[in-house]
Design a protein around this motif. Structure first.
Motif, PDB file in Angstrom:
ATOM      1  N   GLY A 131      -5.529   4.461   1.350  1.00 21.43           N
ATOM      2  CA  GLY A 131      -4.519   3.674   0.646  1.00 21.43           C
ATOM      3  C   GLY A 131      -4.462   2.242   1.150  1.00 21.43           C
TER       4      GLY A 131
ATOM      5  N   THR B  57       0.492   3.399  -3.123  1.00 20.91           N
ATOM      6  CA  THR B  57      -0.839   4.011  -3.179  1.00 20.91           C
ATOM      7  C   THR B  57      -0.970   5.146  -2.184  1.00 20.91           C
ATOM      8  OG1 THR B  57      -1.770   1.862  -3.818  1.00 20.91           O
ATOM      9  CG2 THR B  57      -3.313   3.553  -3.102  1.00 20.91           C
TER      10      THR B  57
ATOM     11  N   GLY C 112      -1.612   8.820  -3.350  1.00 19.03           N
ATOM     12  CA  GLY C 112      -2.883   9.302  -2.806  1.00 19.03           C
ATOM     13  C   GLY C 112      -2.703  10.595  -2.040  1.00 19.03           C
TER      14      GLY C 112
ATOM     15  N   SER D  50       0.813  -1.220   0.000  1.00 20.86           N
ATOM     16  CA  SER D  50       0.000   0.000   0.000  1.00 20.86           C
ATOM     17  C   SER D  50       0.843   1.266   0.000  1.00 20.86           C
ATOM     18  CB  SER D  50      -0.934   0.014   1.220  1.00 20.86           C
ATOM     19  OG  SER D  50      -1.787  -1.104   1.229  1.00 20.86           O
TER      20      SER D  50
ATOM     21  N   ALA E 229      -7.902   6.340  -3.178  1.00 18.55           N
ATOM     22  CA  ALA E 229      -7.356   6.508  -1.822  1.00 18.55           C
ATOM     23  C   ALA E 229      -7.787   7.838  -1.221  1.00 18.55           C
ATOM     24  CB  ALA E 229      -5.838   6.408  -1.851  1.00 18.55           C
TER      25      ALA E 229
END
Length: 326
Positions: free
Chosen positions: A279, A55, A59, A52, A257
């Motif tokens: 995320g 992301t 994000g 993650s 996200a």
């Protein structure tokens, strides 16, 4: 107050405060039921957080664009371009940390500057500008990389950035959380951050209050570019090479996200810690569906549906519904 109005008020309060963490907990429960042993293992949970990291980074960058009621669709291409350029510099024998400074941070900031400059000078919505630069930067990436994987990244770099701090914490997690912490401080404790919320809420009123709107838009996109650059760096460290196709479609993850994390598409409302949780939600969904053997095509459907649902709920029950947005 009627019962219907009271129920809507109560749900609105709950949605504002606890929606993001509730979604995360619900997903953990669902996937732990589907895959009770493998999904909830400590190794898999650490893997989810590590996966993650990218992301979370893109994000958090997207958060700044959306906070101003805009968007940055170029983050995936920026992630690929900065990754390729950083790897190229390292492969050419340049000190890895100098390569990171030039190919990741400065290039990411320069690309963000280009996006913000174009938004300010053309007066076009960031959607139009960044969907154009998405294609431009992806094309430049292919040219720089000659459409091939860029190898030659020093092993010590991949061991450090892609390894574990003190042998416990994966460095991608450390990088993403440190960046999120810095951005949280900027948004909540600085005049610049407070100005961003004011511009997102009402840019005309912010301008009348003496806020330099164009300068803040420029800086917001620079931050987005730097975050995408760091995501590219983490991706290179994890793979040990730079893929010119890296980050394709990641703008969807970045937007998801941010909006699942409660950032309002209408501008002026958002909270960095919730974007971090957003995320993690993306990571849980991808990991859980992979474990369940669900095709990546269905994962794309799930991501798109989540964005629509999150924005719709924000429109009718979130903080945006309380500030006169119709």
């Amino acid at each position: 107050m009627s019962d219907v109005a009271k129920k809507k008020r109560d749900f609105s309060y709950y949605w504002d405060k606890y929606s993001t963490i509730s979604i995360l907990l619900l997903l953990l429960v669902v996937f732990s039921i589907i895959e009770p042993t493998a999904f909830m293992s400590s190794n898999n949970l650490i893997k989810i957080v590590e996966q993650s990291a990218i992301t979370i980074l893109i994000g958090c960058g997207e958060f700044f664009a959306i906070l101003l009621a805009g968007i940055d669709l170029s983050v995936g291409s920026v992630m690929a371009l900065t990754g390729v350029c950083t790897a190229k510099l390292m492969a050419a024998g340049i000190n890895p940390w100098l390569a990171v400074l030039l190919g990741t941070l400065l290039l990411g900031a320069a690309i963000g500057f280009i996006n913000g400059f174009l938004v300010n000078t053309t007066g076009l919505h960031p959607f139009i500008i960044t969907i154009g630069t998405l294609s431009i930067f992806r094309g430049i990436t292919m040219i720089v990389a000659n459409s091939r994987t860029v190898s030659g990244v020093p092993p010590e770099f991949t061991r450090f950035v892609g390894g574990k701090l003190w042998g416990v914490l994966p460095m991608p997690i450390v990088i993403s959380l440190c960046m999120a912490g810095l951005l949280f401080f900027i948004t909540m404790k600085t005049q610049f951050g407070r100005n961003l919320f004011a511009i997102g809420g009402n840019p005309q009123s912010a301008w009348y209050a003496g806020i330099n709107v164009k300068r803040h838009i420029l800086l917001a996109f620079i931050i987005s570019g730097i975050c995408a650059g760091l995501a590219g760096l983490v991706n290179v460290a994890r793979l040990g090479a730079a893929e010119p196709n890296a980050g394709t479609g990641y703008e969807t993850f970045a937007i998801a996200a941010a909006v699942i994390g409660g950032t309002s598409f209408f501008g002026g409302i958002g909270f960095i810690p919730k974007v971090v949780i957003g995320g993690l939600i993306i990571g849980v969904i991808n990991n859980g569906l992979n474990m369940a053997g669900v095709s990546s095509f269905y994962q794309q459907i799930c991501m798109g549906a989540l964005i629509i649902i999150a924005v719709t709920l924000d429109r009718y029950f979130g903080a945006s519904s309380k500030v006169g947005i119709k």
